[in-house]
Design an enzyme around this catalytic site. Structure first.
Site, PDB file in Angstrom:
ATOM      1  N   HIS A   1       0.785  -1.230   0.000  1.00 30.72           N
ATOM      2  CA  HIS A   1       0.000   0.000   0.000  1.00 30.72           C
ATOM      3  C   HIS A   1       0.817   1.280   0.000  1.00 30.72           C
ATOM      4  O   HIS A   1       0.321   2.329  -0.401  1.00 30.72           O
ATOM      5  CB  HIS A   1      -0.935   0.011   1.224  1.00 30.72           C
ATOM      6  CG  HIS A   1      -2.179   0.799   1.014  1.00 30.72           C
ATOM      7  ND1 HIS A   1      -3.320   0.599   1.742  1.00 30.72           N
ATOM      8  CD2 HIS A   1      -2.488   1.795   0.160  1.00 30.72           C
ATOM      9  CE1 HIS A   1      -4.262   1.425   1.344  1.00 30.72           C
ATOM     10  NE2 HIS A   1      -3.782   2.171   0.375  1.00 30.72           N
TER      11      HIS A   1
ATOM     12  N   TYR B   1     -14.914   6.012   8.006  1.00 39.71           N
ATOM     13  CA  TYR B   1     -13.858   6.429   7.081  1.00 39.71           C
ATOM     14  C   TYR B   1     -14.274   6.035   5.670  1.00 39.71           C
ATOM     15  O   TYR B   1     -14.522   4.866   5.391  1.00 39.71           O
ATOM     16  CB  TYR B   1     -12.558   5.724   7.465  1.00 39.71           C
ATOM     17  CG  TYR B   1     -11.336   6.061   6.647  1.00 39.71           C
ATOM     18  CD1 TYR B   1     -10.284   6.751   7.218  1.00 39.71           C
ATOM     19  CD2 TYR B   1     -11.201   5.649   5.326  1.00 39.71           C
ATOM     20  CE1 TYR B   1      -9.136   7.043   6.491  1.00 39.71           C
ATOM     21  CE2 TYR B   1     -10.070   5.937   4.585  1.00 39.71           C
ATOM     22  CZ  TYR B   1      -9.034   6.631   5.174  1.00 39.71           C
ATOM     23  OH  TYR B   1      -7.907   6.913   4.447  1.00 39.71           O
TER      24      TYR B   1
ATOM     25  N   THR C   1      -4.804  10.573  -0.784  1.00 41.65           N
ATOM     26  CA  THR C   1      -6.169  10.395  -0.316  1.00 41.65           C
ATOM     27  C   THR C   1      -6.529  11.412   0.752  1.00 41.65           C
ATOM     28  O   THR C   1      -5.662  12.058   1.335  1.00 41.65           O
ATOM     29  CB  THR C   1      -6.375   8.983   0.276  1.00 41.65           C
ATOM     30  OG1 THR C   1      -5.509   8.821   1.405  1.00 41.65           O
ATOM     31  CG2 THR C   1      -6.099   7.900  -0.747  1.00 41.65           C
TER      32      THR C   1
END
Length: 775
Positions: free
Chosen positions: A461, A574, A587
């Site tokens: 990630h 979230y 993000t």
């Protein structure tokens, strides 16, 4: 991140010996390539546009007119005497110098104008069908300056920098977001803490943050990558990595080696497009607005290496091989020969050689990958002690320098057999963590090809977010199925050069005890994952849009209703939004649990009147859309507060307000996987080629080293496929008895149907009669 795009074109230093001029090849090449941004649009700015400028200047000089207003003569006066040129030659050289400078000035001016235009975001807040004159003019200018065939990185230097929002606005939005989650006294306490923070420490931290924003390309991204991802000392498997799935209903070939051959080829074709910048830049769907492409730079040839305090992302410029794992053995597979990419059939041939290889794994080799699945500090220590020299270092280099990692799995996966629902769940868990040792979780991504031809991938990630990997995977699936294709008997197309050298087996001297410790940690984490994947087929985007509602707002409100029914309370929610409208943006968080959303959920639970529920739903949906727009345009809450917290840590000061904010757990973490390349899939002629999307573990969306993991939370990923389907991936932990992925999945389906029922007015007898008559 994007060093080549940030470089200065030239530097000069005045020394006693003269002027020391240094040119930057990367920066000059970017200036050259940026000209393509304006190609095919009136004046061509590369290289024919340069020639046009030169010819135009020469023509005006021939007509005894000086368009340079004396600059050409000044340049001619300062030409070195040592050149020994005639007067005509000096004039020609001066014209060339002036024309080049003018050409570069035009490019930089147009780039600056485009940057100003892309800083305008009011268009996003205008209602559909009610576009202002200002926005219409703005769209026309953006189209004019955008060019018809830009390169992948053409827009990078024209994207605006992420702005630092006013601290007052951020605190107001934060307090509004927690109002439905706190009691009266609790909210009053947070209000006091926020006011104290704003009036004292907050403004000081804000000044430092604005100072960083002046020189940094993006004031968030470097800290986000380091502190949220790279400094995490726990396992990245499940906690950080995420996965992508194959087609739901179709497997293009049941032959494992053939599927691997086409998949590897498609991935390498994508890499070729990235390297040559021929990939079309991503845009906001339905617009000409470009998105940042910086995350593409480290997609291939990249590995996360462990450190004691922080990991490091290592990226190599190129790699001509991939690493393949099969039955506990590691192989280096060369995919190029004399600069030529092997054909899909040749790669299949090489993969089959690996499948047919009868050699057993060496001692501890089969479970070596568990080191990347366990805690980071032990992996760092083992790497330093056992993998810093000799045969282990050479073999580890082959893995880490590979274009990507491939696992040939002996299992069969997919929606099949007598238990398709359970098999989909097992398919997701296999991609998320496998056996904990048969993936290399440190690679930027690992491809998994199963025995029955199904495939998928697991992505690390830190280097990129899901939309970037999803774009890669969409291209791979479409190229595999529709471009490369297979023969009638399921093999790859192309010819085979039989003289290809066999794949090279990697050798090791494995510290078995340390591998076992990492495996036990990873196995406990994997066993705790409760995962459920299900396609929702009752309706999809088409039906929702007919109600003139945003599909994402509809789904998020359904999730709020489902969570309230499941846990009898609301929670901090979230939802991942992107900030790629800005350079090197990643993000931002949309806090989907709003006052308006909670009011709507309570109205549905209390069975209040349908008209009242519809009115509340419209308010909640509009509120959610506004929150999403604010997040996309740099006015979110959480990244700003996160960076203020980092500044406070650098200064060595404590903030009770920031400490409490960043300790709040997210019990519902959600993310939409967007379909970005619909043109690659022919849904009319091939409706079964539907993507399952991807998902993440129950603790993937956290504050990393800054906050707690919500063990009692849910992770929900969803992908809107076509007009009539939404695929869901739900995850949680077995160790918390009050969460259950299947139960929550059922609540999601029920909430979606209830919302549609609320928003669809009951038909009168007359309208029902008309429907029957039409049928």
């Amino acid at each position: 991140m994007a060093e080549a795009h940030q470089a200065v074109a030239f530097q000069f230093t005045i020394t006693p010996e003269g002027i020391d001029l240094r040119l930057s090849y990367q920066a000059l090449s970017q200036i050259y390539l940026s000209g393509l941004l304006y190609s095919h649009r009136g004046l061509l700015f590369l290289p024919s546009s340069w020639l046009f400028v030169v010819i135009a200047i020469l023509a005006t000089m021939y007509m005894r007119s000086d368009p340079s207003m004396g600059l050409i003569a000044k340049i001619q006066e300062h030409l070195p005497v040592s050149l020994s040129l005639s007067v005509q030659g000096q004039t020609m050289l001066s014209v060339l110098v002036f024309s080049t400078l003018l050409w570069l000035s035009l490019i930089l001016t147009l780039r600056f104008c485009l940057k100003l235009l892309l800083s305008y975001h009011r268009w996003m807040f205008e209602q559909h069908g009610h576009i202002s004159t200002t926005t219409k003019v703005w769209v026309t200018l953006v189209r004019l300056l955008s060019g018809r065939k830009p390169l992948l990185y053409s827009y990078q230097t024209s994207l605006p920098c992420l702005p630092v929002p006013p601290i007052k606005d951020t605190l107001e939005r934060y307090l509004e977001s927690v109002r439905p989650l706190l009691s009266g006294p609790g909210f009053q306490r947070m209000t006091v803490l926020a006011a104290q923070f704003e009036n004292s420490l907050g403004n000081r931290l804000q000044r430092y943050l604005k100072l960083k924003a002046l020189w940094a390309t993006n004031y968030v991204s470097d800290w986000w990558e380091e502190y949220i991802y790279l400094r995490g000392r726990g396992p990245i498997m499940v906690n950080s990595n995420y996965y992508g799935m194959d087609f739901l209903y179709v497997t293009p070939t049941p032959i494992q080696a053939a599927r691997a051959g086409n998949t590897i080829t498609a991935l390498l074709l994508y890499r070729r497009k990235v390297n040559s910048e021929q990939l079309t830049p991503s845009r906001v769907p339905g617009t000409v607005i470009p998105l940042c492409a910086a995350q593409c730079e480290r997609m291939f040839n990249t590995t996360r290496t462990p450190g004691e305090e922080t990991d490091v992302l290592q990226h190599w410029q190129d790699s001509e091989f991939v690493t393949v794992y099969h039955r506990g053995r590691y192989f280096r597979l060369w995919v190029y020969k004399a600069g030529r990419l092997l054909s899909p059939r040749e790669i299949e041939y090489q993969i089959q050689r690996i499948l047919d290889d009868p050699s057993p794994p060496g001692p501890g080799e089969d479970r070596l990958g568990a080191l990347t699945a366990g805690d980071r500090v032990p992996w760092c220590a083992v790497r330093k002690q056992y993998f810093s020299s000799g045969v282990n270092k050479r073999s580890l280099d082959c893995i880490e320098r590979a274009a990507f990692f491939v696992t040939l799995d002996d299992e069969e996966q997919g929606m099949m057999g007598e238990d398709p629902v359970g098999n989909l769940d097992r398919y997701a868990k296999s991609l998320l963590h496998g056996k904990c040792y048969d993936r290399w979780f440190d690679k930027s991504f690992s491809v998994v090809v199963y025995k029955n031809g199904k495939n998928g991938l697991n992505a690390e990630h830190s280097w990129a977010d899901a939309p970037t990997v999803a774009h890669l995977w969409e291209f791979t699936l479409a190229t595999d199925a529709f471009q490369l294709g297979y023969t009638e008997d399921g093999h790859c197309k192309g010819e085979v050069e039989r003289s290809l050298p066999p794949p090279q087996r990697l050798t090791w001297d494995i510290p078995v005890e340390q591998v076992s410790i990492s495996l036990s940690v990873a196995q406990a984490l994997a066993d705790d994952v409760d995962c459920h994947v299900f396609p929702f087929r009752d309706f999809g985007k088409g039906r929702i849009k007919k109600l003139k509602i945003s599909p994402d707002a509809f789904i998020q409100l359904a999730l709020q209703l489902a969570y309230y029914r499941d846990r009898k309370t609301f929670c901090l929610t979230y939802e991942a939004s992107m900030t790629r409208l800005f350079r090197e943006g990643r993000t931002e968080t949309v806090r989907s649990c709003s006052n308006e959303g909670c009011a709507f959920v309570k109205a549905v639970i209390l069975l209040q009147g349908p008209e009242h529920c519809r009115r509340l739903f419209r308010l909640a949906a509009e509120k959610h859309q506004n929150l999403y727009r604010l997040a996309m345009t740099g006015s979110g809450i959480d990244r700003h507060l996160f960076c203020l917290y980092v500044v406070s840590k650098y200064l060595g000061v404590e903030s009770p307000f920031l400490t409490e904010v960043l300790s709040e757990p997210w019990r519902l973490s959600t993310s939409q996987t967007p379909v970005q390349q619909l043109e690659l899939f022919d849904m009319k002629n091939h409706p079964d080629f539907i993507s399952l999307g991807g998902g993440f573990g129950p603790t993937s969306t956290t504050w990393g080293s800054f906050g707690p993991v919500a063990d009692d939370g849910y992770g929900v990923s969803y992908i809107i496929v076509g007009e009539d389907m939404i695929n869901y991936h739900v995850s949680c932990k077995h160790s918390f008895s009050e969460t259950d992925s299947h139960r929550f999945g059922a609540q999601i389906s029920r909430a979606l149907l209830d919302l549609l029922s609320v928003l669809t007015p009951a038909k009168t007898e007359n309208s029902q009669a008309q429907d029957k008559k039409q049928q």
